[in-house]
Write a protein that holds these residues in place. Structure first.
Motif, short mmCIF file in Angstrom:
data_model
loop_
_atom_site.label_atom_id
_atom_site.label_comp_id
_atom_site.label_asym_id
_atom_site.label_seq_id
_atom_site.Cartn_x
_atom_site.Cartn_y
_atom_site.Cartn_z
N ASP A 165 26.37 39.35 69.85
CA ASP A 165 27.39 39.74 70.83
C ASP A 165 28.79 39.51 70.32
N LEU A 166 28.97 38.46 69.55
CA LEU A 166 30.28 38.24 68.97
C LEU A 166 30.19 37.40 67.71
N PHE A 167 31.10 37.69 66.81
CA PHE A 167 31.23 36.92 65.57
C PHE A 167 32.50 36.10 65.71
N THR A 168 32.42 34.83 65.32
CA THR A 168 33.61 33.99 65.42
C THR A 168 33.75 33.08 64.21
N SER A 169 34.96 32.82 63.84
CA SER A 169 35.24 31.85 62.79
C SER A 169 36.54 31.14 63.14
N ALA A 170 36.74 30.00 62.53
CA ALA A 170 38.05 29.36 62.59
C ALA A 170 38.90 29.99 61.51
N ALA A 171 40.04 29.41 61.20
CA ALA A 171 40.91 29.95 60.17
C ALA A 171 41.64 28.81 59.47
N ASP A 172 41.78 28.94 58.17
CA ASP A 172 42.61 27.98 57.44
C ASP A 172 44.07 28.32 57.61
N ALA A 173 44.35 29.59 57.82
CA ALA A 173 45.72 30.00 58.16
C ALA A 173 45.66 31.32 58.91
N ILE A 174 46.52 31.44 59.93
CA ILE A 174 46.69 32.71 60.65
C ILE A 174 48.15 33.08 60.47
N THR A 175 48.42 34.13 59.73
CA THR A 175 49.82 34.50 59.47
C THR A 175 50.38 35.25 60.67
N MET A 176 51.69 35.21 60.82
CA MET A 176 52.32 35.83 61.99
C MET A 176 52.13 37.35 62.00
N ASP A 177 51.82 37.93 60.85
CA ASP A 177 51.53 39.37 60.84
C ASP A 177 50.05 39.68 61.01
N GLY A 178 49.29 38.67 61.48
CA GLY A 178 47.93 38.93 61.94
C GLY A 178 46.83 38.87 60.90
N HIS A 179 47.11 38.31 59.74
CA HIS A 179 46.06 38.13 58.74
C HIS A 179 45.39 36.77 58.91
N VAL A 180 44.10 36.76 58.69
CA VAL A 180 43.37 35.50 58.78
C VAL A 180 42.94 35.09 57.38
N VAL A 181 43.36 33.89 57.00
CA VAL A 181 42.91 33.31 55.74
C VAL A 181 41.84 32.30 56.09
N ASN A 182 40.64 32.54 55.60
CA ASN A 182 39.55 31.64 55.97
C ASN A 182 38.53 31.62 54.84
N LYS A 183 37.59 30.73 54.97
CA LYS A 183 36.52 30.55 53.98
C LYS A 183 36.04 31.89 53.45
N ILE A 184 35.89 31.97 52.15
CA ILE A 184 35.40 33.18 51.51
C ILE A 184 34.13 33.68 52.24
N GLY A 185 34.10 34.97 52.51
CA GLY A 185 32.96 35.56 53.23
C GLY A 185 33.38 36.08 54.59
N THR A 186 34.47 35.49 55.13
CA THR A 186 34.92 35.91 56.45
C THR A 186 35.28 37.40 56.45
N PHE A 187 35.99 37.82 55.40
CA PHE A 187 36.40 39.22 55.32
C PHE A 187 35.21 40.18 55.43
N GLN A 188 34.19 39.95 54.63
CA GLN A 188 33.08 40.93 54.64
C GLN A 188 32.26 40.84 55.93
#
Lengths: 343, 343
Positions: free
Chosen positions: A234-257
């Protein structure tokens, strides 16, 4: 002393994250938990910084550890003359915050209260350690309570008897979310990607969820894209190591895919965390690379032939178009309008 | 005897795939190679079938093993009366082909020549073992030569000094492709996803490439989506356990999400293999699920807390829209027009 970690899983209790006691900081070694429950003992704040660089703890762990490290720094400097003490504290804060390149901005924010308290104690050092320790606990409570709010907003998106997929270790938010599921008699199912090379998903997230009595299944990191459809996530969720103000999420490798696959299947992806004002856009984020040797082993066992190289970028970047919402302590925001969070 | 496996890496030599000798078939245990070089010894074709089910060998390995299994069946039945011999051979072929549900169609095709040869020997069993063994080698050569042709077509898409990303173990095609790179002084770089839970990418693909003296880097399965962009991958390639006539690729779990990421970045994904007429469309493919326990360990070490479940679908499905081309022994075909291959 009020404690916001009551009723959470073992490894979310402050004593089992990072803890100052009698001139030492002990940090639960999350690299080996739950196979072994061992603590790394640090006698100086430099050792704390090294433990952070070595990823003894990760996710939310470093933000408690950095403050316990500050308590230790105060202890170390207790007999120094005022000027030297101030110098020592400043240097220690810097050392601790810069333990890992990717998280510097968040670490500076996390250490602020303890840092200030430590400096304020420069004149009168009699109870400095206790005062800074109290600040460290206050800060941990503040953080936990903030994440409890985040979890409440995320919980609103979890259907009754729904299925949640996680990446890496969402830490306190995951603990709080599970506590909410229990409180609401919502028998959710959770699927955790194992998160190579350190297996944080299998070792930490799955163990926390299991610890709290909820149905949890681990899959390997090549499975999420297929399994999220097959198992009607129903939903995928992760935390983030950084959330940039332009909406990019930097998180543990694998989050992107995983986010990409969720987007493909029309499954929402919610990132939990607070937008980082320090990163107005993604260009200011430095992606940490770690020792490639760690990739050519698993749980300490070599996986390939001598001479084969490994490559290990710790994090990846997920662009805003793949993110359904940034779940904060003030509600859910579009990744395209994060300034609203600070209004 | 002509041998098409000359000059290929160690594990691509027939003796190190599956080999009949003196009433036994030995199969290289690919589950532990290259950490250990051990063979599973089978005294009956049933044991060969069990070894296949247990994934002692995989990728192209089973197609050599199934024929060596037929040689063994002929040996086992050598003293039976004609009718019982025929019955035995028929049953043995069935047992061997049905060792793993997902590959039945390909196995039936692979065993055909040895099966026919074995039945033809029903009247005169004097040299039956040698004759069927010769058929097994002929069949292996035919397969290898066919994949050499496939590799030649794929090689045409590899830029000079280019970077290739692989998934799981492309077997003979990878060996042949690397041989072509060497022959053409093309210093390619290869990035291999490790392919959990069995690590075929790290253990087999990377080792084969390293064995042949080519630059190779392993990444974990959560990295391909990000790394293929970061490292300017020129093409992503995988073999296939089945290619349906409507253009779906059934392959090792993880292929789908890698193909999706390649598509997102505009990197071509080439699947190597022969379209399976037996599967007119994807509906006839049964996706194998294996023991979930295998997912909650890595290289034999438990990765999570007792009570956490594992889920292990062996394969996933990549739809034609994510596939740039099906590279066959007759050239590259669009996944949307595979009937052309059989014209």
């Amino acid at each position: 002393m009020f404690r916001a970690d009551k009723g959470l899983a073992f490894i979310l209790q402050y004593e089992n994250v990072a803890w100052y006691e009698e001139g030492k900081v002990r940090i639960l070694d999350r690299r080996i938990y739950p196979l072994e429950t061992k603590y790394v003992e640090c006698k100086t704040h430099i050792e704390v910084s090294k433990a952070l660089a070595d990823m003894v703890t990760q996710s939310g762990g470093p933000y408690i550890a950095v403050n316990m490290g500050m308590v230790l720094a105060v202890y170390e400097a207790k007999n120094l003359p005022k000027d030297e003490y101030i110098e020592f504290i400043k240097k220690a804060a810097h050392t601790l915050c810069y333990s890992r390149p990717t998280t510097v901005a968040n670490m500076i924010k996390a250490v602020e209260r303890c840092y200030r308290t430590a400096l304020e104690a420069a004149e009168n050092r009699e109870n400095a350690v206790q005062v800074v320790f109290k600040a460290a606990i206050d800060e941990a409570n503040k953080k936990y309570q903030r994440y409890e709010k985040v979890a409440k907003y995320l919980y609103e998106k979890v259907p009754k008897e729904g299925t949640i997929m996680t990446q890496c270790f969402g830490e306190t938010v995951i603990g709080m979310l599970m506590r909410l599921c229990k409180e609401n008699d919502n028998n959710v199912k959770v699927i955790c990607a194992e998160t190579r090379p350190y297996f944080q998903g299998a070792r930490l997230t799955a163990s926390v969820i299991r610890d709290m009595g909820i149905d949890v299944t681990v899959i390997t990191d090549n499975m999420p894209g297929y399994v999220m459809k097959l198992k009607n996530v129903d939903l995928f969720t992760s935390a983030a190591d950084a959330i940039t103000m332009d909406g990019h999420v930097v998180n543990k490798i694998g989050t992107f895919q995983m986010a990409l696959a969720a987007h493909y299947w029309g499954i929402p992806y919610f990132t939990t965390g607070i937008p980082n004002k320090e990163h107005q856009d993604i260009s200011s984020v430095k992606i940490e690379e770690r020792d490639g040797e760690f990739v050519t082993q698993a749980m300490g066992v070599k996986t390939t032939m001598e001479g084969v190289k490994g490559f290990y970028p710790s994090f990846d970047i997920t662009p805003p178009k793949l993110i359904s919402g940034i779940v904060t302590d003030k509600g859910i925001y579009s990744p395209y309008n994060l300034n609203k969070y600070y209004e």
